[in-house]
Write an enzyme that holds these catalytic residues in place. Structure first.
Site, mmCIF file in Angstrom:
data_model
loop_
_atom_site.group_PDB
_atom_site.id
_atom_site.type_symbol
_atom_site.label_atom_id
_atom_site.label_comp_id
_atom_site.label_asym_id
_atom_site.label_seq_id
_atom_site.Cartn_x
_atom_site.Cartn_y
_atom_site.Cartn_z
ATOM 1 N N MET A 11 -18.252 -10.303 -10.963
ATOM 2 C CA MET A 11 -18.607 -10.627 -12.329
ATOM 3 C C MET A 11 -18.800 -9.352 -13.152
ATOM 4 S SD MET A 11 -18.815 -13.930 -12.870
ATOM 5 C CE MET A 11 -18.908 -15.463 -11.962
ATOM 6 N N CYS A 12 -18.609 -9.456 -14.439
ATOM 7 C CA CYS A 12 -18.794 -8.336 -15.352
ATOM 8 C C CYS A 12 -20.254 -8.257 -15.786
ATOM 9 C CB CYS A 12 -17.895 -8.510 -16.577
ATOM 10 S SG CYS A 12 -16.168 -8.799 -16.172
ATOM 11 N N GLN A 13 -20.562 -7.263 -16.626
ATOM 12 C CA GLN A 13 -21.907 -7.157 -17.187
ATOM 13 C C GLN A 13 -21.799 -6.941 -18.688
ATOM 14 O OE1 GLN A 13 -25.276 -5.564 -15.567
ATOM 15 N NE2 GLN A 13 -24.866 -6.374 -13.540
#
Length: 255
Positions: A1-3
Site C-alpha cells: 500500500m502507498c502512504q
C-alpha cells in the site's frame, strides 16, 4: 500500500518537517519505494513535483527538504506499486483542471477490476486504478454542477460519489482544489491540528524535533492528515472506516 500526507493551513506554511519524515517512508523506514510526488497550491497556481525514484533516494526530494515552499494546501504521496508499472506517469499526485481550478488527488489502496466509463475530457495518462478513480470523480462532479459550488455542496456530492468507487476496494484518498482538503478513509488515516499554543514535535522516522512555538504566530494553524502518524509526541486522531472529512483554514468542518 502507498502512504498519503496532506496539509491544510490557515496561513501559508512550509511542509519541511512533515515532508522530511514522510520521505523516509519512501524506501528507508518503509517499503514505499516506487515513486513519490508532492503538490503545493499557490493561489490558483500549482507547483507539482513527481519522480519514479524512491523518495528516500531522490535528489529532487532532497532538494525540496532543503528548499521550503509555503502553501495553504499540500498533498504528498509515496508509492508502493500494485496496479500500474513504476513510471513517471503513474506517480501521484495527479492533477486535472475543472471550473478553472486545479484539482489534486492522491490515493492509497487497490481498486480491483475498476474501469469506469470515462468521457473525453477526463482520461488517465498512466495505467493506475488511482488515476482512473480521480478522472471519474472529476467527470461526475462536472456532471453534477454547472459551476464551482461551495465547499459544503462539493462535500455533499462527494459523499454520494465515493461509495460508488469504494465498493471496488480500498479507497483512502486526499483531494484538494486549493480551497479545501478532502480526506477519505477506507482502512487507515490519521489527522491532527497544530495551533496556538504550539508545542515541540518529534518525528517517528527520523531523529528530529521542532518546537513549533519558535516558528509560528498565534494566528497560524495547520491540519495534517497522514496514513500513519508522523510524530511520536502529538495526539493523532484516527479516522473512522468510510469517513470523509473536509478541512478548511486548518480546521475540520462539521459533518
Amino acid at each position: 500500500m502507498c502512504q498519503l500526507l496532506g496539509l491544510n493551513c490557515a496561513t501559508p506554511t512550509d511542509a519541511t518537517f512533515s515532508f522530511t519524515g514522510f520521505c523516509q517512508r519512501g524506501g528507508k523506514t518503509d517499503h514505499h519505494a516506487d515513486g513519490w510526488g508532492i503538490a503545493f497550491f499557490e493561489g490558483k497556481g500549482l507547483r507539482l513535483f513527481v519522480d519514479h525514484q524512491s523518495a528516500a533516494d531522490s535528489p529532487m526530494a532532497a532538494f525540496l527538504q532543503g528548499y521550503p515552499l509555503k502553501s495553504r494546501n499540500i498533498i504528498a504521496h509515496v508509492r508502493k506499486a500494485t496496479i500500474g508499472e513504476v513510471s513517471l506517469e503513474n506517480a501521484h499526485p495527479f492533477v486535472r483542471e475543472l471550473w478553472g481550478r486545479q484539482w489534486v488527488f492522491a490515493h492509497n489502496g487497490d481498486l480491483k477490476d475498476y474501469f469506469p466509463p470515462l468521457h473525453s475530457h477526463f482520461r488517465p495518462v498512466g495505467t493506475t486504478d488511482s488515476e482512473r478513480a480521480f478522472c471519474w470523480l472529476m467527470q461526475e462532479l462536472h456532471k453534477s454542477h454547472a459551476a464551482l459550488p461551495d465547499v459544503a455542496e462539493l462535500t455533499l456530492t462527494l459523499r454520494e460519489l465515493v461509495p460508488q468507487v469504494r465498493r471496488f476496494g480500498t479507497f483512502n484518498f486526499l483531494l484538494s482544489n486549493g480551497e479545501a482538503l478532502w480526506a477519505h478513509c477506507s482502512t487507515k488515516l490519521h489527522w491532527l491540528v497544530r495551533q496556538h499554543p504550539f508545542a515541540p514535535a518529534t518525528l517517528m522516522d527520523q531523529d528530529w524535533t521542532v518546537n513549533f512555538a519558535d516558528l509560528n504566530q498565534p494566528g497560524d494553524r495547520a491540519a495534517v492528515v497522514v496514513t500513519t502518524p508522523l510524530t511520536r509526541n502529538e495526539q493523532w486522531t484516527a479516522f473512522e472506516p468510510n469517513e470523509l472529512k473536509v478541512f478548511v483554514d486548518g480546521l475540520p468542518l462539521a459533518a
